[in-house]
Design a protein around this motif. Sequence first.
Motif, PDB file in Angstrom:
ATOM      1  N   GLN A   1       0.824  -1.396   0.129  1.00  0.00           N
ATOM      2  CA  GLN A   1      -0.112   0.049  -0.405  1.00  0.00           C
ATOM      3  C   GLN A   1       1.149   1.284   0.071  1.00  0.00           C
ATOM      4  O   GLN A   1       1.782   1.444   1.389  1.00  0.00           O
TER       5      GLN A   1
ATOM      6  N   LEU B   1       1.883   4.866   0.848  1.00  0.00           N
ATOM      7  CA  LEU B   1       1.662   5.790   2.285  1.00  0.00           C
ATOM      8  C   LEU B   1       2.716   6.763   1.657  1.00  0.00           C
ATOM      9  O   LEU B   1       3.362   6.966   3.026  1.00  0.00           O
TER      10      LEU B   1
ATOM     11  N   GLY C   1       3.092   1.093   2.659  1.00  0.00           N
ATOM     12  CA  GLY C   1       2.885  -0.117   3.499  1.00  0.00           C
ATOM     13  C   GLY C   1       2.126  -1.340   3.698  1.00  0.00           C
ATOM     14  O   GLY C   1       2.485  -1.570   1.904  1.00  0.00           O
TER      15      GLY C   1
ATOM     16  N   GLU D   1       0.193  -4.817   3.498  1.00  0.00           N
ATOM     17  CA  GLU D   1      -0.983  -5.049   4.943  1.00  0.00           C
ATOM     18  C   GLU D   1      -0.739  -6.121   5.236  1.00  0.00           C
ATOM     19  O   GLU D   1      -1.155  -6.606   3.334  1.00  0.00           O
TER      20      GLU D   1
END
Length: 514
Positions: free
Chosen positions: A292, A294, A299, A301
């Motif tokens: 992800q 950011l 990130g 997950e």
Amino acid sequence: MPGLAPVATVSRLLSFQGRYGLELSEWLPMSTTDSIILAGPAVERIKPVEVELRPGRRRAIVTTVLVGGDLFFSGIAGVVPWLLTGWPPLTDWLGPSTPVPIPPVGVVLILAVFGLYSSYGPSPPERLRLRVLGVCIYAISCLLVVSAQGPSARGVAEIAVVSALLVVIGFYGESALRSALIRWRLWGALTVIVGTDTAGRSLADTLLAQPELGFRPVGFLAERGQEPVRIEGLPILGMIDEMPAVPVEVLLFSSCATLALYDGKGAGGAPAPRTVLAQQIHELQNMWVQVQPLGSAIGLEIRRELYRPRNLALKRVIDCTFAGLGLIVAIPVIAILAVTIRSLDPGSPFYVQIRVGRHGRPIRVLKLRTMYSDAERRLHAHLESCPAAREEWQRFFKLSADPRILPKVGHFIRRTSLDELPQLWNVLCGDMSLVGPRPFPAYHMDGFDPDFRALRTSVPPGLTGLWQISSRSDGDLHVQRSQDTYYIRNWSPWLDLYILMGTVSAVLGAKGAR
């Protein structure tokens, strides 16, 4: 998060992405799905790769073999129903009323779109998932055509049979072809590992031992001042800011630090079409992790799927369905083996062993007896008289030459794992699952540390697991720990399906069984 670079390094990583086309979704943790599923002490390390074909020619050969194999396997899947029903293949294939309106070979086009015909790519469980999805698209297309022509129960049944065969035959066929391509030194992308630190050496060790991963190391890029020695049988091809003199398809960075260092040296362009970052992240899943963005950070997950109530409910439904069907088929086999055992040694052909189940509670595991009635006395006497056997027992809790086992039939039943068939009843009763960490006796569990025992007993034990399709009896406590941990951290229905299908191959090949 432990093991990740600080913000400054990540910022440079994102800058490197723009310059060299780094795909953040291609993060390759040090222990990948393949390295756990396929790893084991029985796996023979391959020799360092010697470039024999140009990458383009080698990729063309691999693609041709995989496509040709799927064309052949799909042809078999299309012919089997006709052989079972007696329909003439050519007439039904070309006729307007054929129950399968789209030739099964059409699934090859779908699988090609999913990227299953490259020389390296998704992990085996992910390849299985893509294959199932591709076959589902094919089946839905056939159903739409059949429904447009008018409802046909026979047509729906044939589509279902052909689709199931496309998955099963395709899965085992692809596995066989991949093994052949590895033996022919054709499978995997030519890879240069950037970094000669501990992480880089560990990565090279994994890739050399596990060619199924699809990365074929040809050497290292090292920092300036590094002594030109060979590491894990691989040469240092140059410094970290130099272009390797050999064909390279993948640059594999052993850490964020080496990636940032490479960027800082200002090399004139990436010498490989693909760049992969291998970041070691201990005790975290790496099979279905999602990246992800950011802002200036990255990130990851992570979901603990095996602990979600709905997934446990789904797993229970699958267990009851397949264990019930399997028990119906297995009852005649169990009866024949029970009579044979009783004729060799007096006493019940079954025995119950107390093992550690979920949440640490004891469960009564059913098995066919493969040992003498006085097995414990025989074992004790053997260990007292043979120090080598005692050392082997302390390491594996199994013996390669076990004096307790019944002659002939005992070894056969254990080698084929038929002694586990009564445990289908344990699955139906809810004490076990079809797939999961094997339930061990208390003395075996005591060989693990408390943290791992707590992790292992947090999920239902299984009739089969990663250990059964890789190391089985050849794996010591360390191997069992790594494989069980990986399964718990990375569970998905696709991983369960992969293990179940892999169990068939392991049992038929008597892999690692004792």
